[in-house]
Design a protein around this motif. Sequence first.
Motif, PDB file in Angstrom:
ATOM      1  N   PRO A  41      -8.816  -2.847   4.291  1.00 36.06           N
ATOM      2  CA  PRO A  41      -8.751  -1.680   3.420  1.00 36.06           C
ATOM      3  C   PRO A  41      -7.802  -0.634   3.989  1.00 36.06           C
ATOM      4  N   ASP A  42      -6.982  -0.072   3.135  1.00 36.88           N
ATOM      5  CA  ASP A  42      -6.022   0.978   3.494  1.00 36.88           C
ATOM      6  C   ASP A  42      -4.837   0.501   4.326  1.00 36.88           C
ATOM      7  N   VAL A  43      -4.808  -0.764   4.697  1.00 31.87           N
ATOM      8  CA  VAL A  43      -3.651  -1.238   5.451  1.00 31.87           C
ATOM      9  C   VAL A  43      -2.864  -2.234   4.621  1.00 31.87           C
ATOM     10  N   ALA A  44      -3.462  -3.359   4.350  1.00 32.62           N
ATOM     11  CA  ALA A  44      -2.777  -4.363   3.552  1.00 32.62           C
ATOM     12  C   ALA A  44      -3.768  -5.436   3.147  1.00 32.62           C
ATOM     13  N   PHE A  45      -3.372  -6.192   2.146  1.00 35.30           N
ATOM     14  CA  PHE A  45      -4.172  -7.328   1.733  1.00 35.30           C
ATOM     15  C   PHE A  45      -3.224  -8.478   1.472  1.00 35.30           C
ATOM     16  N   THR A  46      -3.743  -9.709   1.487  1.00 39.22           N
ATOM     17  CA  THR A  46      -2.917 -10.840   1.073  1.00 39.22           C
ATOM     18  C   THR A  46      -3.735 -11.745   0.183  1.00 39.22           C
ATOM     19  N   ASP A  47      -3.013 -12.469  -0.647  1.00 40.35           N
ATOM     20  CA  ASP A  47      -3.618 -13.472  -1.518  1.00 40.35           C
ATOM     21  C   ASP A  47      -2.780 -14.735  -1.434  1.00 40.35           C
ATOM     22  N   PRO A  48      -3.390 -15.905  -1.584  1.00 39.36           N
ATOM     23  CA  PRO A  48      -2.567 -17.115  -1.644  1.00 39.36           C
ATOM     24  C   PRO A  48      -1.650 -17.044  -2.867  1.00 39.36           C
ATOM     25  N   VAL A  49      -0.495 -17.629  -2.701  1.00 39.15           N
ATOM     26  CA  VAL A  49       0.533 -17.540  -3.728  1.00 39.15           C
ATOM     27  C   VAL A  49       0.462 -18.755  -4.628  1.00 39.15           C
ATOM     28  N   ILE A  56       0.844  -1.201   0.000  1.00 36.66           N
ATOM     29  CA  ILE A  56       0.000   0.000   0.000  1.00 36.66           C
ATOM     30  C   ILE A  56       0.878   1.250   0.000  1.00 36.66           C
ATOM     31  N   ALA A  57       2.011   1.172   0.714  1.00 36.62           N
ATOM     32  CA  ALA A  57       2.913   2.322   0.746  1.00 36.62           C
ATOM     33  C   ALA A  57       3.494   2.596  -0.639  1.00 36.62           C
ATOM     34  N   VAL A  58       3.859   1.527  -1.338  1.00 36.88           N
ATOM     35  CA  VAL A  58       4.404   1.701  -2.692  1.00 36.88           C
ATOM     36  C   VAL A  58       3.358   2.351  -3.583  1.00 36.88           C
ATOM     37  N   ARG A  59       2.164   1.849  -3.472  1.00 33.22           N
ATOM     38  CA  ARG A  59       1.064   2.371  -4.276  1.00 33.22           C
ATOM     39  C   ARG A  59       0.822   3.855  -3.952  1.00 33.22           C
ATOM     40  N   ARG A  60       0.871   4.179  -2.674  1.00 37.25           N
ATOM     41  CA  ARG A  60       0.612   5.553  -2.259  1.00 37.25           C
ATOM     42  C   ARG A  60       1.687   6.488  -2.818  1.00 37.25           C
ATOM     43  N   ILE A  61       2.918   6.036  -2.783  1.00 33.81           N
ATOM     44  CA  ILE A  61       4.005   6.863  -3.310  1.00 33.81           C
ATOM     45  C   ILE A  61       3.843   7.028  -4.818  1.00 33.81           C
ATOM     46  N   TYR A  62       3.445   5.956  -5.477  1.00 33.39           N
ATOM     47  CA  TYR A  62       3.233   6.050  -6.925  1.00 33.39           C
ATOM     48  C   TYR A  62       2.165   7.087  -7.239  1.00 33.39           C
ATOM     49  N   GLU A  63       1.110   7.073  -6.441  1.00 35.66           N
ATOM     50  CA  GLU A  63       0.021   8.012  -6.718  1.00 35.66           C
ATOM     51  C   GLU A  63       0.422   9.460  -6.475  1.00 35.66           C
ATOM     52  N   THR A  97       4.703 -12.208   0.567  1.00 38.80           N
ATOM     53  CA  THR A  97       5.269 -11.484  -0.559  1.00 38.80           C
ATOM     54  C   THR A  97       4.253 -11.262  -1.666  1.00 38.80           C
ATOM     55  N   LEU A  98       4.154 -10.033  -2.116  1.00 39.53           N
ATOM     56  CA  LEU A  98       3.299  -9.704  -3.253  1.00 39.53           C
ATOM     57  C   LEU A  98       3.920 -10.306  -4.507  1.00 39.53           C
ATOM     58  N   GLN A  99       3.123 -10.994  -5.295  1.00 39.96           N
ATOM     59  CA  GLN A  99       3.686 -11.717  -6.436  1.00 39.96           C
ATOM     60  C   GLN A  99       3.799 -10.808  -7.651  1.00 39.96           C
ATOM     61  N   LEU A 154       2.356 -22.491   3.458  1.00 40.77           N
ATOM     62  CA  LEU A 154       3.390 -21.564   2.998  1.00 40.77           C
ATOM     63  C   LEU A 154       2.810 -20.546   2.026  1.00 40.77           C
ATOM     64  N   ALA A 155       1.850 -21.015   1.211  1.00 32.55           N
ATOM     65  CA  ALA A 155       1.285 -20.117   0.202  1.00 32.55           C
ATOM     66  C   ALA A 155       0.445 -18.996   0.809  1.00 32.55           C
ATOM     67  N   GLY A 156       0.050 -19.140   2.058  1.00 36.71           N
ATOM     68  CA  GLY A 156      -0.708 -18.081   2.705  1.00 36.71           C
ATOM     69  C   GLY A 156      -2.194 -18.180   2.461  1.00 36.71           C
ATOM     70  N   LYS A 157      -2.941 -17.309   3.107  1.00 39.12           N
ATOM     71  CA  LYS A 157      -4.396 -17.273   2.962  1.00 39.12           C
ATOM     72  C   LYS A 157      -4.813 -15.853   2.635  1.00 39.12           C
ATOM     73  N   SER A 158      -6.025 -15.719   2.113  1.00 38.85           N
ATOM     74  CA  SER A 158      -6.505 -14.380   1.762  1.00 38.85           C
ATOM     75  C   SER A 158      -6.881 -13.599   2.999  1.00 38.85           C
TER      76      SER A 158
END
Lengths: 175, 416, 191
Positions: C156-164, A87-94, A120-122, C148-152
């Motif tokens: 909002p406005d903090v962070a999100f995750t998705d399985p890998v 989210i921080a990366v996105r905010r800086i981009y914006e 990790t974001l893929q 290891l792949a994680g869960k969803s």
Amino acid sequence: MNTTEIGYNSKIEGNVVHTRIDNAVSWFRKNSIWPMPMGLACCGIELMAAGASRYDISRFGSEVMRFSPRQSDVMIVAGTVTYKMAIAVRRIYEQMPEPKWVIAMGACASSGGMYRSYATLQGVDRILPVDVYVSGCPPRPEALLEALMKLQDKISKELHIKDKKPARDRGLVLS
Amino acid sequence: MAELKNIEISDSAVRSAEALDELQDLQGEKMTLNMGPSHPATHGVLRLSLELDGEIISKADPEIGYLHRGDEKIAENMTYNQFIPYTDRLDYLAPLANNVAYALAVEKLLGVDDKLPERCKFIRVICCELARVSAHLLGLGAFAMDVGALTVFLHTFNEREKIYNLIEALTGARFTTTYTRIGGLSRDLPEGWTEELSKFTKEVSEAIEEADKLLTRNKIFIDRTKGVGVITREEAIDFGLTGPNLRGSNIEYDLRKAHPYLVYDQLDFDIPYGEVGDCYDRYLIRMEEMRQSVRILDQCIAKLPNGPVNLDDGKIVMPHKQKVLSSMEELIHQFMLVTQGQNAPAGEVYFGAENPKGELGFYIFSKGGGVPHRMKIRAPSFVNLSILSHKLPGHMMSDIVAILGSLDFVMGECDR
Amino acid sequence: MTAKQLAKKIQSQFKEITSDPVEFRDELTIDIADAKQISVVCHFAKEHLDFDYLVDLCSIDNDDETPRWTVVYHIYSYKHFKHLRLKVHVSEEDSKLPTVTNVWRTANWHEREVFDMMGIDFIGHPDLRRILMWEGYPYHPLRKDFPLAGKSSDMPDVAFTDPVPLEGGPFVTSPGNKDSADREPRVRNPE
């Protein structure tokens, strides 16, 4: 006042270049792409190396690393983007002013790389539009410079005038 | 040579305290300032939530985890050799040293750490010290850049490029090296490499002296660092600091001397330690450590024995490809190593190595087989940063960059 | 003093709750039966045996064994130059034990990490928050039942995750006699 100078004047030959405004603007832009160095992990060190004495990124007009997004044109995402950072990366981009571009430097920023894990974001392309991807873990500084040249190519082909139509289509140029 | 003049500089912490006294009656509302996670002085993605009273910090809350990539979870899902590339990316300023520390930890679990060939041990020491020089060069350059001296950064990066050339010749990559294997090394030294190395040690000594001239007696640099961020002996131990940050606080403790591993007991080197524990002391220690590392490198080149670099044990080290293709036994060993990994006994070990940033420890809890049940990475940067919330309050806002630079941390290792 | 002598001293002080020291690869481990006493034991080790440096504090998920959690303390003495490992076991229902931040201040972040990654509470900890993941993340990733792949998750406005996705590479290996398709499960794209 003498007004006959409007026509051909051999004294200023070679000092005046005729071009289209689009080309001129892209030429200005592509030679002064100021990066926003988003050095997140290992690739950040190679980014620093690209900026330091040997590889000298200033040969491409990009030595002005701006840590303020408001002054930069290209965001170089160098390193693993985690979900916590996303989210921080996105905010800086914006916060970056238009026109802006993004280089995803390294495997992690491009696709998550070797970090297939819960944190990790893929790939940063899930949150930002990426213009150039650089492979490598980490890429050599030469690879980053190559990416920069690719981006310069891309910018030189972009259209900058408001209605985004080539001058030819607007019937302004005859030939 | 003319005698150097001793420069007296008043303590800047005292000065800021005086400023605080003057400001007492002017104090008003406190301001909250967010520093990071993208900030040039935070060397990556450290975030500091600061509460400011004018220019003076009244509360600091470091927020980490912006580079948490799940290394420990990944380690539980891999064989021991497969995890080596991930150790490169812990402290990415000194990947070779991480490789060595990890390999030694696993070898300790397997019970073969004292059976390693001598040549392997010497090459590993060279790796560690080369990594130390390169990490300190960057730490130093970045520290100087943060307090306003950009030139040093350009000088030290020049030397780092030379180290990268050496490492590239050795391992094939500039800094994600993955050089060690459990029970040995991925390959022997290339031909002519030691000559290149001894050429480099001469050049880097000059560069260190050059940086020394630029900084050590530089009025501005001294002003920014002397008396700033003083960590007392008791605090350093209580907060578990390690490496140069511990030694800066007048504690002569180095794992290479206290618990010698590899061949450090055969080498002659000194452990620098500071008196006061301020940023300037920590800077001086890093400078001296580089000189000592160069000394160690020179000795290693002179003493480097011939012989194999890998353990002669088909159950631990991958056999040579030629033999795999021609001999049944080696083929079986190769097959077992690839499919099952080293068959480690059930048990638990902790191994700590003196890395550039401090004590990098690996705690491996094995239930037997090729995969650890739990692997904990004791990251020096993680522990060193925990002192921030205690140390920063009372300092001026502008001292933060000096303190952060002198603590010399890496977020990849801190967050894992 | 050798590590053995130091271990013996701890053992004689807390006879009822400590096991005999186990030696493996020249490292001594003492099991402490009563997790509630850990801060007392640590305090004794620091004050009377000069174990002034807490090297590391971590936890192990024993998976389906009981008790489920083990918390491991690596302590070191700058006076004697000796290491010692203390282990306590905590049941899943309980999932809490006293903090040692009052003994060594460095324990603060280590305990926060254990709380974050495994979900074990430390009673009396001054500031028990998540440290690596963000406040509000619903899982404890180092538990064995967490993939290891994680869960969803989404805040909002903090962070999100998705399985890998794990396709395309051996990101997971479990050694054994099974064939490689089983040992290295990869999510394969539908053909």
